[in-house]
Motif scaffolding. Sequence first.
Motif, PDB file in Angstrom:
ATOM      1  N   SER A  33      -4.939  -3.297  -6.781  1.00  0.00           N
ATOM      2  CA  SER A  33      -6.207  -3.839  -6.295  1.00  0.00           C
ATOM      3  C   SER A  33      -7.261  -2.752  -6.169  1.00  0.00           C
ATOM      4  O   SER A  33      -8.429  -2.963  -6.476  1.00  0.00           O
ATOM      5  CB  SER A  33      -6.007  -4.481  -4.925  1.00  0.00           C
ATOM      6  OG  SER A  33      -5.020  -5.464  -4.973  1.00  0.00           O
ATOM      7  N   GLU A  34      -6.826  -1.614  -5.678  1.00  0.00           N
ATOM      8  CA  GLU A  34      -7.737  -0.508  -5.456  1.00  0.00           C
ATOM      9  C   GLU A  34      -6.945   0.788  -5.457  1.00  0.00           C
ATOM     10  O   GLU A  34      -5.786   0.805  -5.064  1.00  0.00           O
ATOM     11  CB  GLU A  34      -8.462  -0.678  -4.110  1.00  0.00           C
ATOM     12  CG  GLU A  34      -9.565   0.315  -3.868  1.00  0.00           C
ATOM     13  CD  GLU A  34     -10.346   0.035  -2.587  1.00  0.00           C
ATOM     14  OE1 GLU A  34     -10.062  -0.978  -1.913  1.00  0.00           O
ATOM     15  OE2 GLU A  34     -11.241   0.829  -2.272  1.00  0.00           O
TER      16      GLU A  34
ATOM     17  N   SER B 239      -3.587   0.255  -3.331  1.00  0.00           N
ATOM     18  CA  SER B 239      -3.186  -1.060  -2.831  1.00  0.00           C
ATOM     19  C   SER B 239      -2.767  -1.924  -4.008  1.00  0.00           C
ATOM     20  O   SER B 239      -3.250  -1.734  -5.134  1.00  0.00           O
ATOM     21  CB  SER B 239      -4.322  -1.720  -2.045  1.00  0.00           C
ATOM     22  OG  SER B 239      -5.472  -1.867  -2.856  1.00  0.00           O
TER      23      SER B 239
ATOM     24  N   TYR C 112       0.832  -1.194   0.000  1.00  0.00           N
ATOM     25  CA  TYR C 112       0.000   0.000   0.000  1.00  0.00           C
ATOM     26  C   TYR C 112       0.874   1.255   0.000  1.00  0.00           C
ATOM     27  O   TYR C 112       1.991   1.247   0.513  1.00  0.00           O
ATOM     28  CB  TYR C 112      -0.861   0.063   1.272  1.00  0.00           C
ATOM     29  CG  TYR C 112      -1.685  -1.165   1.544  1.00  0.00           C
ATOM     30  CD1 TYR C 112      -1.106  -2.291   2.118  1.00  0.00           C
ATOM     31  CD2 TYR C 112      -3.041  -1.203   1.233  1.00  0.00           C
ATOM     32  CE1 TYR C 112      -1.857  -3.430   2.367  1.00  0.00           C
ATOM     33  CE2 TYR C 112      -3.797  -2.334   1.489  1.00  0.00           C
ATOM     34  CZ  TYR C 112      -3.195  -3.443   2.058  1.00  0.00           C
ATOM     35  OH  TYR C 112      -3.942  -4.566   2.301  1.00  0.00           O
TER      36      TYR C 112
END
Lengths: 112, 116
Positions: free
Chosen positions: B55-56, B48, B33
């Motif tokens: 992922s995000e 992330s 992160y």
Amino acid sequence: DAKTTQPNSMESNEEEPVHLPCNHSTISGTDYIHWYRQLPSQGPEYVIHGLTSNVNNRMASLAIAEDRKSSTLILHRATLRDAAVYYCILSGGPQGAQKLVFGQGTRLTINP
Amino acid sequence: EPEVTQTPSHQVTQMGQEVILRCVPISNHLYFYWYRQILGQKVEFLVSFYNNEISEKSEIFDDQFSVERPDGSNFTLKIRSTKLEDSAMYFCASRSEGLARTGELFFGEGSRLTVL
């Protein structure tokens, strides 16, 4: 992300217990309650986490209300080194690269 | 005790320059992160990263930002053309498995970026 509410600041004396409250009335059944802290000029640091039962570790205790809508982080005997911003954060759901969403936290001041 | 390390600790750059912030996560960790904290403000999620892909990402993480894990150990954040408002402390973090199980996200000490 489910929201938490914490007091902006609290003050305590060295060697006394400190109870840091957190309200999370919209918590879902799968949300874990996490506490992190950030000492001055440092990155956030894990303190404790729990789901339903009270939890203890070497740093602190976490008391979770029976309805899970609030929790309290307990520092049993505060030291000057415990002066920090304390964050109560919810996370849950399926496994994955879940982020933590930090709020403003509670700034804890410890008086000598 | 294993730790997340970040370099540089402080970087000063001119507006419009490219900056790369480097992180070495804990060796057996799988999730990575980047967060940032503007002076006096809260810690904000940027992105992330898992299994070599994002992922995000947050709204802050626009096209000027990119992340990479070039060699299996480093995890980098690149800002292509810095703006004054990119001045902040940037924190790298990692964890080993499901957040709910371990509960512990390990943060580095941060890299302070100052854009002039």
